[in-house]
Structure formats: structure tokens, C-alpha cells
Motif scaffolding. Structure first.
Motif, PDB file in Angstrom:
ATOM      1  N   THR A  27       0.832  -1.208   0.000  1.00 20.22           N
ATOM      2  CA  THR A  27       0.000   0.000   0.000  1.00 20.22           C
ATOM      3  C   THR A  27       0.863   1.254   0.000  1.00 20.22           C
ATOM      4  OG1 THR A  27      -1.730  -1.187   1.216  1.00 20.22           O
ATOM      5  CG2 THR A  27      -1.820   1.215   1.226  1.00 20.22           C
ATOM      6  N   MET A  28       1.933   1.249   0.808  1.00 21.85           N
ATOM      7  CA  MET A  28       2.821   2.408   0.854  1.00 21.85           C
ATOM      8  C   MET A  28       3.491   2.651  -0.494  1.00 21.85           C
ATOM      9  SD  MET A  28       6.232   3.099   3.172  1.00 21.85           S
ATOM     10  CE  MET A  28       5.319   3.123   4.716  1.00 21.85           C
ATOM     11  N   HIS A  29       3.929   1.568  -1.133  1.00 19.87           N
ATOM     12  CA  HIS A  29       4.613   1.732  -2.413  1.00 19.87           C
ATOM     13  C   HIS A  29       3.646   2.221  -3.485  1.00 19.87           C
ATOM     14  CE1 HIS A  29       7.776   1.147  -5.327  1.00 19.87           C
ATOM     15  NE2 HIS A  29       6.952   0.465  -6.093  1.00 19.87           N
ATOM     16  N   ARG A  30       2.427   1.759  -3.442  1.00 17.63           N
ATOM     17  CA  ARG A  30       1.439   2.221  -4.419  1.00 17.63           C
ATOM     18  C   ARG A  30       1.152   3.702  -4.221  1.00 17.63           C
ATOM     19  NH1 ARG A  30      -4.605  -0.407  -5.428  1.00 17.63           N
ATOM     20  NH2 ARG A  30      -5.065   0.783  -7.328  1.00 17.63           N
ATOM     21  N   PHE A  31       1.064   4.123  -2.966  1.00 22.13           N
ATOM     22  CA  PHE A  31       0.791   5.528  -2.664  1.00 22.13           C
ATOM     23  C   PHE A  31       1.969   6.421  -3.056  1.00 22.13           C
ATOM     24  CE2 PHE A  31       1.375   8.994   0.441  1.00 22.13           C
ATOM     25  CZ  PHE A  31       0.270   9.761   0.125  1.00 22.13           C
ATOM     26  N   THR A  32       3.184   6.072  -2.619  1.00 24.36           N
ATOM     27  CA  THR A  32       4.352   6.906  -2.904  1.00 24.36           C
ATOM     28  C   THR A  32       4.697   6.913  -4.393  1.00 24.36           C
ATOM     29  OG1 THR A  32       5.765   5.031  -2.284  1.00 24.36           O
ATOM     30  CG2 THR A  32       5.325   6.699  -0.600  1.00 24.36           C
ATOM     31  N   SER A  33       4.462   5.796  -5.080  1.00 19.10           N
ATOM     32  CA  SER A  33       4.700   5.767  -6.527  1.00 19.10           C
ATOM     33  C   SER A  33       3.757   6.717  -7.242  1.00 19.10           C
ATOM     34  CB  SER A  33       4.525   4.350  -7.077  1.00 19.10           C
ATOM     35  OG  SER A  33       5.487   3.472  -6.552  1.00 19.10           O
ATOM     36  N   ALA A  34       2.507   6.761  -6.795  1.00 22.98           N
ATOM     37  CA  ALA A  34       1.530   7.654  -7.410  1.00 22.98           C
ATOM     38  C   ALA A  34       1.870   9.112  -7.157  1.00 22.98           C
ATOM     39  CB  ALA A  34       0.130   7.344  -6.889  1.00 22.98           C
ATOM     40  N   CYS A  35       2.629   9.402  -6.094  1.00 20.14           N
ATOM     41  CA  CYS A  35       3.014  10.780  -5.805  1.00 20.14           C
ATOM     42  C   CYS A  35       4.026  11.308  -6.815  1.00 20.14           C
ATOM     43  CB  CYS A  35       3.590  10.876  -4.397  1.00 20.14           C
ATOM     44  SG  CYS A  35       2.376  10.632  -3.084  1.00 20.14           S
ATOM     45  N   PHE A  36       4.893  10.440  -7.330  1.00 21.80           N
ATOM     46  CA  PHE A  36       5.965  10.895  -8.215  1.00 21.80           C
ATOM     47  C   PHE A  36       5.807  10.434  -9.660  1.00 21.80           C
ATOM     48  CE2 PHE A  36       7.844  10.869  -3.962  1.00 21.80           C
ATOM     49  CZ  PHE A  36       8.350  12.155  -3.900  1.00 21.80           C
ATOM     50  N   PHE A  37       5.089   9.335  -9.896  1.00 19.79           N
ATOM     51  CA  PHE A  37       4.904   8.810 -11.246  1.00 19.79           C
ATOM     52  C   PHE A  37       3.416   8.784 -11.578  1.00 19.79           C
ATOM     53  CE2 PHE A  37       8.616   6.667  -9.374  1.00 19.79           C
ATOM     54  CZ  PHE A  37       9.608   7.197 -10.194  1.00 19.79           C
ATOM     55  N   LEU A  38       3.118   8.914 -12.857  1.00 17.26           N
ATOM     56  CA  LEU A  38       1.724   8.953 -13.283  1.00 17.26           C
ATOM     57  C   LEU A  38       0.970   7.704 -12.840  1.00 17.26           C
ATOM     58  CD1 LEU A  38       1.616  10.355 -16.929  1.00 17.26           C
ATOM     59  CD2 LEU A  38       0.655  11.377 -14.866  1.00 17.26           C
ATOM     60  N   PRO A  39      -0.092   7.844 -12.053  1.00 20.03           N
ATOM     61  CA  PRO A  39      -0.912   6.684 -11.705  1.00 20.03           C
ATOM     62  C   PRO A  39      -1.936   6.398 -12.796  1.00 20.03           C
ATOM     63  CG  PRO A  39      -1.697   8.605 -10.532  1.00 20.03           C
ATOM     64  CD  PRO A  39      -0.502   9.057 -11.351  1.00 20.03           C
ATOM     65  N   GLY A  40      -2.578   5.257 -12.689  1.00 16.83           N
ATOM     66  CA  GLY A  40      -3.653   4.929 -13.616  1.00 16.83           C
ATOM     67  C   GLY A  40      -3.206   4.314 -14.910  1.00 16.83           C
ATOM     68  N   ALA A  41      -1.979   3.764 -14.965  1.00 17.77           N
ATOM     69  CA  ALA A  41      -1.522   3.115 -16.202  1.00 17.77           C
ATOM     70  C   ALA A  41      -2.300   1.817 -16.407  1.00 17.77           C
ATOM     71  CB  ALA A  41      -0.033   2.826 -16.112  1.00 17.77           C
ATOM     72  N   ARG A  42      -2.808   1.628 -17.602  1.00 17.25           N
ATOM     73  CA  ARG A  42      -3.559   0.408 -17.903  1.00 17.25           C
ATOM     74  C   ARG A  42      -2.628  -0.793 -18.008  1.00 17.25           C
ATOM     75  NH1 ARG A  42      -7.986   1.107 -22.401  1.00 17.25           N
ATOM     76  NH2 ARG A  42      -8.921  -0.512 -21.125  1.00 17.25           N
ATOM     77  N   ASP A  43      -1.399  -0.558 -18.400  1.00 17.61           N
ATOM     78  CA  ASP A  43      -0.380  -1.604 -18.421  1.00 17.61           C
ATOM     79  C   ASP A  43       0.494  -1.400 -17.190  1.00 17.61           C
ATOM     80  OD1 ASP A  43       1.511  -3.476 -18.873  1.00 17.61           O
ATOM     81  OD2 ASP A  43       2.278  -2.629 -20.735  1.00 17.61           O
TER      82      ASP A  43
END
Length: 424
Positions: free
Chosen positions: A100-116
Motif C-alpha cells: 500500500t505504501m509503495h502504491r501511494f508513494t509511486s503515485a506521488c511521483f509517477f503517473l498513476p492509472g496506467a492500464r499496463d
């Protein structure tokens, strides 16, 4: 006049000088507003750096490819076993937390919502995906808010660094100094304000020039043209988009989030509340249009806003440098660009929202954000009202622009009507 009268006048003059010196001493002891603003800016930037450092630390620690979180859990289990104490968190729970932490922090710096899922993994993959023309690369995500807020904090930090390292030293060289050595406090303070405002306008010019380049790059991918306004509404709702469109749209939200902070750090101007209202309304329009899949309209509106800001910041920089003739010429160009983009073309966009949207799209009974079909009678009215409020603010500013134009035509020169200093 008698001697007693002379002595009394000398005493009164001496008492006035004493009172004036006491007043100057009291004034010098008081903290200056500019120093308080600088301290507030330093505190806000430090807080932003701390938050960004925590997010980056969480991103590194929770990265499953590094295994740092797993090693930390194993080490904690070994230490507690030596103390004959059970570890309070199981390996499965710890792994879920780190995921959960990695998903949250990744979304802070990299575009979330990638279909791939492979797109949002490495930095280079995320960067190279921006130039892909695949329209179904990304979709909306609840984590988009994290991305916009985080990069708003990044812009705040970048602004502070550039102001102190580049723009303020450059302003000390380029801003025109008053004739002769400024000895009085008022002249020194006026020059200090001009230096600081030159740096502020330099940052705004950098920001909006970059924004204009990015928005033009996105607009070139859109099918909308003045003679084809229906393209804004056909194939509604478009729930997917290419990476660059999503990145630029969220970056624009970051831009206005950071400006809400910045406007409270700068010295108050005469149109502070208009500017704050403009930023908040723009944020609602960006967020609402993105959530309701009206982003093609948002791209057009952003494209119409940036050119005038670039021209205005350039004119102000020329003014502070003392190049009055070039400033007046650039101000004239700014006025033409403003009228064409922010009034004529903007009203055309508002009209197509009013006329074409209900004609080409069937109204929904409820706001369905998940499916993307969010055009209800209420959302339609709110969207038009927010666009109208933005136009009303632009008309108020246009009134200020006309006042400056009158000064130019009467040979008084262009001045910043937003300034709290009449000499600027």
C-alpha cells in the motif's frame, strides 16, 4: 522676536528632533513585513522538503525490487526473538502495508492509472511513455490527487531555490537603480521591492512559458479546431488518454496548487482576493473537468490562458529593467493577445459548451464518475457558471489593463496597477 521666543522655538525644534529619532528607533526595532514573508517562505519550503523527503524515503523502503522492507522485518523479528518477544506484525500484514505504501508513494511521483502495469515501474519507462500517441495508455485514478499535490510541493521548492540562487542575484544586476546613491530609506525599500518583484516575474515567466510549450504539445494531439467545435463532445466520455495529456493536465493542477501557496507568501497586492479566487476557480475547473471527462475543453481553456501571461511577465521584466519603450510595445502586444484569447476565443469556447454539449450528449440522471458519464443538468450548470466566473475575473483585470493603456497613451508609461507602490 524676543530671546525667550527664540529659546522656546529652539526647544520645540529639539523636542521634535528627539521625537523623530525615537520614532525612527522604534521603527527600526520592529520586524519588517518583507522579513516576515521571507521567514514564512523559508518555513513553508522547509516543510515541503520534509514531506517530499518522507515520501521519497517511503518509496525507496517499500520498493519490492530492493527488498528493504523485507530485510527490515526479518531484522526486527531476529532482534525480538533474542528478547523472547513475538513480533507484533505478521509477514503477510507487513507485506500488505508495504504494498500500500509503495502504491501511494509511486503515485506521488509517477503517473498513476496506467492500464499496463509495466508502464508505472521505472523512471525511464514513465518518461518515455509521455511521448507515446496511444490514446488508451492511461485512465483516471483516485491517486491522481497525490500526483498533483506532490508536484505542487516540488514546484514550491524549485521556486524558492531558483529565486535565491538565480533570479534574485540576476535581478540585482538587471533592475534599474535610482539615479544617484539611494540614501533615504524609502528609495532603498523601493529598489528592494523592485528586485524581489523582478525575481517573482522571472519565475512566472519560466513557469508559464514551460506550461505554454507543454499545452501546445498536447493541443496538437487533439481533434478540436475552431471550425470543428463538435470534436470537444464527440465520443464522450473519453475515459482514457495518452500519457502526455494526463501528465500536463495534472501538472497544471500542481501549478495552481503551488500558486495558492505562493500568493500567501508574497506581499499583498491590490487584487489579492481576485487572484486567489481565480486560482481556486481554476482548480475547481481543472479537477471537475478531469473527473467528469471534460478534459478536451480544459486543454483548450489552458491553451487560451498561457500566452497572455507570458507577454505580461515579459513586459513587467522590461519595466523593472528601465526599458520603458520596449515595455510599452510588449504591453501593446499583451493587450492584443489578451483580448483575442481571453475574451473572444474564450467566449467561443463557452458558447460551444452551452450549445453543443447538450445537443451532442445525452444528459445522465446521476453523476456517474466511475463510468465517466458525468453530464447531468446540475454539473452542466455548475460547469458553465464556473467558466462565467472566470470570465468575470478576467473582465475585472481587463479594466485594470485599460487603465494602464491610458497611461501609455498619455505618455506616462505602463505601470503595474496591481502594485502597492505607486511609483512602480
Amino acid at each position: 522676536m524676543s530671546k525667550g521666543g527664540k529659546r522656546s522655538s529652539k526647544k520645540s525644534a529639539a523636542s521634535k528632533r528627539t521625537a523623530a529619532s525615537k520614532k525612527m528607533a522604534q521603527t527600526s526595532v520592529r520586524p519588517q513585513p518583507s522579513q516576515g514573508r521571507a521567514n514564512l517562505e523559508l518555513f513553508g519550503t522547509s516543510l515541503a522538503v520534509l514531506i517530499l523527503a518522507l515520501l521519497l524515503g517511503g518509496l525507496v523502503v517499500s520498493d519490492p525490487t530492493r527488498g528493504t522492507a523485507t530485510h527490515a522485518w526479518e531484522h526486527a523479528r531476529t532482534v525480538l526473538a533474542g528478547w523472547h518477544a513475538p513480533i507484533p506484525v505478521s509477514a503477510q500484514t507487513w507485506k500488505a502495508w508495504m504494498h500500500t505504501m509503495h502504491r501511494f508513494t509511486s503515485a506521488c511521483f509517477f503517473l498513476p492509472g496506467a492500464r499496463d502495469a509495466t508502464v508505472a515501474g521505472a523512471l525511464w519507462q514513465s518518461f518515455s511513455a509521455l511521448w507515446s500517441y496511444e490514446l488508451d495508455k492511461y485512465e483516471r485514478s483516485p491517486y491522481d490527487v497525490c500526483f498533483a499535490v506532490t508536484w505542487g510541493l516540488v514546484l514550491l521548492v524549485v521556486r524558492t531555490v531558483l529565486m535565491r540562487v538565480l533570479l534574485l542575484p540576476l535581478a540585482q544586476v538587471l533592475v534599474r537603480r535610482p539615479n544617484g546613491a539611494p540614501r533615504d530609506v524609502k528609495s532603498v525599500e523601493r529598489f528592494r521591492r523592485k528586485v524581489h518583484r523582478f525575481a517573482e516575474q522571472g519565475w512566472i515567466l519560466i513557469l508559464y512559458a514551460m506550461s505554454l510549450v507543454l499545452v501546445v504539445a498536447v493541443a496538437r494531439r487533439q481533434p478540436f479546431w475552431l471550425w470543428k467545435p463538435e470534436q470537444l463532445w464527440l465520443q464522450y466520455p473519453r475515459t482514457t488518454m495518452d500519457a502526455l495529456t494526463k501528465a500536463v493536465y495534472l501538472w497544471e493542477a500542481s501549478n495552481y496548487i503551488h500558486q495558492v501557496f505562493v500568493i500567501n507568501l508574497e506581499e499583498r497586492r491590490s487584487d489579492f482576493w481576485q487572484m486567489l479566487t481565480h486560482h481556486i476557480v481554476t482548480l475547481f475547473l481543472i479537477g471537475g473537468s478531469y473527473m467528469c471527462c471534460f478534459h478536451p475543453v480544459g486543454i483548450v481553456v489552458l491553451l487560451l490562458m498561457d500566452p497572455a501571461d507570458v507577454c505580461l511577465s515579459t513586459a513587467k521584466l522590461l519595466k523593472y529593467m528601465g526599458w520603458q519603450t520596449l515595455c510599452d510595445i510588449m504591453f501593446g502586444i499583451f493587450m492584443i493577445v489578451w483580448v483575442i484569447t481571453r475574451h473572444i476565443a474564450y467566449l467561443f469556447v463557452w458558447w460551444t459548451c452551452y450549445k453543443d454539449a447538450p445537443a451532442l450528449i445525452r444528459f445522465s440522471d446521476r453523476l456517474d464518475v466511475v463510468s465517466g458519464h458525468a453530464l447531468t443538468p446540475m454539473s452542466y450548470i455548475v460547469f458553465l457558471v464556473l467558466l462565467a466566473i472566470l470570465q468575470a475575473i478576467l473582465l475585472v483585470w481587463f479594466g485594470m489593463i485599460v487603465n494602464v493603456a491610458v497611461r501609455v497613451l498619455t505618455q506616462k508609461g505602463a505601470i503595474d496597477s496591481r502594485s502597492d507602490d505607486s511609483d512602480e
